[in-house]
Design a protein around this motif. Structure first.
Motif, PDB file in Angstrom:
ATOM      1  N   VAL A   3       2.080  -2.305  -9.618  1.00  0.00           N
ATOM      2  CA  VAL A   3       1.992  -1.868  -8.225  1.00  0.00           C
ATOM      3  C   VAL A   3       0.882  -2.631  -7.506  1.00  0.00           C
ATOM      4  O   VAL A   3       1.071  -3.103  -6.379  1.00  0.00           O
ATOM      5  CB  VAL A   3       1.784  -0.344  -8.148  1.00  0.00           C
ATOM      6  CG1 VAL A   3       1.618   0.112  -6.704  1.00  0.00           C
ATOM      7  CG2 VAL A   3       2.967   0.384  -8.789  1.00  0.00           C
ATOM      8  N   LEU A   4      -0.256  -2.796  -8.156  1.00  0.00           N
ATOM      9  CA  LEU A   4      -1.374  -3.517  -7.544  1.00  0.00           C
ATOM     10  C   LEU A   4      -1.019  -4.968  -7.240  1.00  0.00           C
ATOM     11  O   LEU A   4      -1.360  -5.490  -6.165  1.00  0.00           O
ATOM     12  CB  LEU A   4      -2.613  -3.449  -8.441  1.00  0.00           C
ATOM     13  CG  LEU A   4      -3.291  -2.088  -8.510  1.00  0.00           C
ATOM     14  CD1 LEU A   4      -4.262  -2.036  -9.684  1.00  0.00           C
ATOM     15  CD2 LEU A   4      -4.005  -1.781  -7.198  1.00  0.00           C
ATOM     16  N   THR A  50      -3.182  -7.908  -3.031  1.00  0.00           N
ATOM     17  CA  THR A  50      -4.575  -7.573  -2.742  1.00  0.00           C
ATOM     18  C   THR A  50      -5.483  -8.770  -2.937  1.00  0.00           C
ATOM     19  O   THR A  50      -5.156  -9.730  -3.629  1.00  0.00           O
ATOM     20  CB  THR A  50      -5.062  -6.446  -3.676  1.00  0.00           C
ATOM     21  OG1 THR A  50      -4.965  -6.896  -5.023  1.00  0.00           O
ATOM     22  CG2 THR A  50      -4.249  -5.190  -3.501  1.00  0.00           C
ATOM     23  N   ASP A  51      -6.642  -8.659  -2.335  1.00  0.00           N
ATOM     24  CA  ASP A  51      -7.705  -9.622  -2.596  1.00  0.00           C
ATOM     25  C   ASP A  51      -8.412  -9.140  -3.857  1.00  0.00           C
ATOM     26  O   ASP A  51      -9.152  -8.166  -3.813  1.00  0.00           O
ATOM     27  CB  ASP A  51      -8.707  -9.672  -1.433  1.00  0.00           C
ATOM     28  CG  ASP A  51      -8.065 -10.227  -0.185  1.00  0.00           C
ATOM     29  OD1 ASP A  51      -7.262 -11.170  -0.309  1.00  0.00           O
ATOM     30  OD2 ASP A  51      -8.364  -9.719   0.912  1.00  0.00           O
ATOM     31  N   VAL A  52      -8.125  -9.791  -4.976  1.00  0.00           N
ATOM     32  CA  VAL A  52      -8.721  -9.358  -6.231  1.00  0.00           C
ATOM     33  C   VAL A  52     -10.017 -10.112  -6.479  1.00  0.00           C
ATOM     34  O   VAL A  52     -10.188 -11.245  -6.038  1.00  0.00           O
ATOM     35  CB  VAL A  52      -7.763  -9.553  -7.428  1.00  0.00           C
ATOM     36  CG1 VAL A  52      -6.547  -8.674  -7.277  1.00  0.00           C
ATOM     37  CG2 VAL A  52      -7.363 -10.993  -7.599  1.00  0.00           C
ATOM     38  N   ALA A  55      -6.492   3.528  -5.475  1.00  0.00           N
ATOM     39  CA  ALA A  55      -6.131   4.873  -5.013  1.00  0.00           C
ATOM     40  C   ALA A  55      -4.749   4.870  -4.370  1.00  0.00           C
ATOM     41  O   ALA A  55      -3.931   5.772  -4.621  1.00  0.00           O
ATOM     42  CB  ALA A  55      -7.177   5.396  -4.040  1.00  0.00           C
ATOM     43  N   ARG A  56      -4.454   3.861  -3.557  1.00  0.00           N
ATOM     44  CA  ARG A  56      -3.135   3.767  -2.914  1.00  0.00           C
ATOM     45  C   ARG A  56      -2.047   3.550  -3.960  1.00  0.00           C
ATOM     46  O   ARG A  56      -0.978   4.173  -3.894  1.00  0.00           O
ATOM     47  CB  ARG A  56      -3.125   2.634  -1.878  1.00  0.00           C
ATOM     48  CG  ARG A  56      -1.802   2.435  -1.203  1.00  0.00           C
ATOM     49  CD  ARG A  56      -1.435   3.609  -0.300  1.00  0.00           C
ATOM     50  NE  ARG A  56      -0.099   3.396   0.239  1.00  0.00           N
ATOM     51  CZ  ARG A  56       0.858   4.300   0.234  1.00  0.00           C
ATOM     52  NH1 ARG A  56       0.641   5.517  -0.216  1.00  0.00           N
ATOM     53  NH2 ARG A  56       2.048   4.015   0.715  1.00  0.00           N
ATOM     54  N   ALA A  57      -2.297   2.698  -4.941  1.00  0.00           N
ATOM     55  CA  ALA A  57      -1.320   2.452  -6.008  1.00  0.00           C
ATOM     56  C   ALA A  57      -1.055   3.739  -6.791  1.00  0.00           C
ATOM     57  O   ALA A  57       0.092   4.039  -7.148  1.00  0.00           O
ATOM     58  CB  ALA A  57      -1.808   1.344  -6.932  1.00  0.00           C
ATOM     59  N   LEU A  79       7.526  -0.320  -2.446  1.00  0.00           N
ATOM     60  CA  LEU A  79       6.692   0.477  -1.536  1.00  0.00           C
ATOM     61  C   LEU A  79       5.280  -0.094  -1.415  1.00  0.00           C
ATOM     62  O   LEU A  79       4.651   0.012  -0.359  1.00  0.00           O
ATOM     63  CB  LEU A  79       6.621   1.927  -2.014  1.00  0.00           C
ATOM     64  CG  LEU A  79       7.892   2.753  -1.833  1.00  0.00           C
ATOM     65  CD1 LEU A  79       7.747   4.096  -2.532  1.00  0.00           C
ATOM     66  CD2 LEU A  79       8.221   2.929  -0.359  1.00  0.00           C
ATOM     67  N   ALA A  80       4.790  -0.712  -2.479  1.00  0.00           N
ATOM     68  CA  ALA A  80       3.434  -1.265  -2.480  1.00  0.00           C
ATOM     69  C   ALA A  80       3.266  -2.396  -1.478  1.00  0.00           C
ATOM     70  O   ALA A  80       2.145  -2.702  -1.065  1.00  0.00           O
ATOM     71  CB  ALA A  80       3.057  -1.745  -3.877  1.00  0.00           C
ATOM     72  N   THR A  81       4.348  -3.009  -1.067  1.00  0.00           N
ATOM     73  CA  THR A  81       4.257  -4.090  -0.088  1.00  0.00           C
ATOM     74  C   THR A  81       4.051  -3.552   1.327  1.00  0.00           C
ATOM     75  O   THR A  81       3.830  -4.326   2.249  1.00  0.00           O
ATOM     76  CB  THR A  81       5.511  -4.990  -0.117  1.00  0.00           C
ATOM     77  OG1 THR A  81       6.643  -4.239   0.340  1.00  0.00           O
ATOM     78  CG2 THR A  81       5.759  -5.554  -1.509  1.00  0.00           C
TER      79      THR A  81
END
Length: 187
Positions: free
Chosen positions: A100-101, A106-108, A129-131, A165-167
């Motif tokens: 999901v992440l 994301t900026d990792v 938290a969102r994931a 959904l993660a997008t």
């Protein structure tokens, strides 16, 4: 009011076979549509054309007032249109949460030193938290740290929805989200 998605005379031919023939469809914000038909009717081909995985023979796809015909799939996803797949599409070698992440783009926080010492990337706490919220929504919070490829096929399909959904999509296309999977007996 601008339509969320407009499909205009969309056609896809594979040699002498016409898989999608001059489809017209308009979807407005808040609407739910279904595409039904027998196996081989072109439903997945239509999804692939809209999402940029296939190039149309003719016709146009307009998303949020902009033509996305022939735009690369990753750019279409970045614009807010996501899809799932008939077959499970998870990132092997990563946990359910990491799947999901990764999809959040994301900026990792990673560096050469982390790579050399195999510490791996670290994700911002708000992204984690969102994931976790998304995993809870699709019923996978109990599988957070499990390897994605070890999930049962039904759970992999749920993970596919979580990945989409993660997008952060404005429009989500679900390609047979609850279909029977002949390879495993069910999904």
């Amino acid at each position: 009011m601008t339509a969320l998605l407009e499909i205009r005379r969309l056609t896809k031919k594979f040699g002498g076979l016409t898989a999608v023939d001059a489809i017209d469809l308009t979807i407005n914000e808040g609407e739910i549509h279904g595409v039904i038909g027998p196996n081989g009717a072109g439903k997945t081909t239509l999804f692939s054309l809209v999402s940029g995985a296939l190039k149309p023979t003719s016709g146009e796809v307009v998303f949020l007032g902009q033509s996305i015909t022939n735009v690369p799939a990753h750019r279409i996803t970045d614009q807010g249109l996501a899809r799932t797949f008939q077959r499970s599409a998870v990132y092997h070698g990563f946990s359910v949460l990491e799947n999901v992440l990764i999809s959040m783009h994301t900026d990792v926080d990673t560096s050469v030193w982390k790579a050399l010492f195999n510490f791996g990337p670290t994700y911002p706490k708000d992204q984690i938290a969102r994931a976790e919220e998304i995993l809870d929504f699709v019923g996978l919070s109990g599988f957070r740290d499990h390897p994605a490829e070890n999930l049962a096929l039904g759970h992999q399909r749920s993970l596919g929805i979580a990945i989409a959904l993660a997008t952060g999509p404005r429009l989500l296309m679900l390609d047979e989200p609850s279909s029977w999977d002949e390879r495993a007996g069910s999904s």
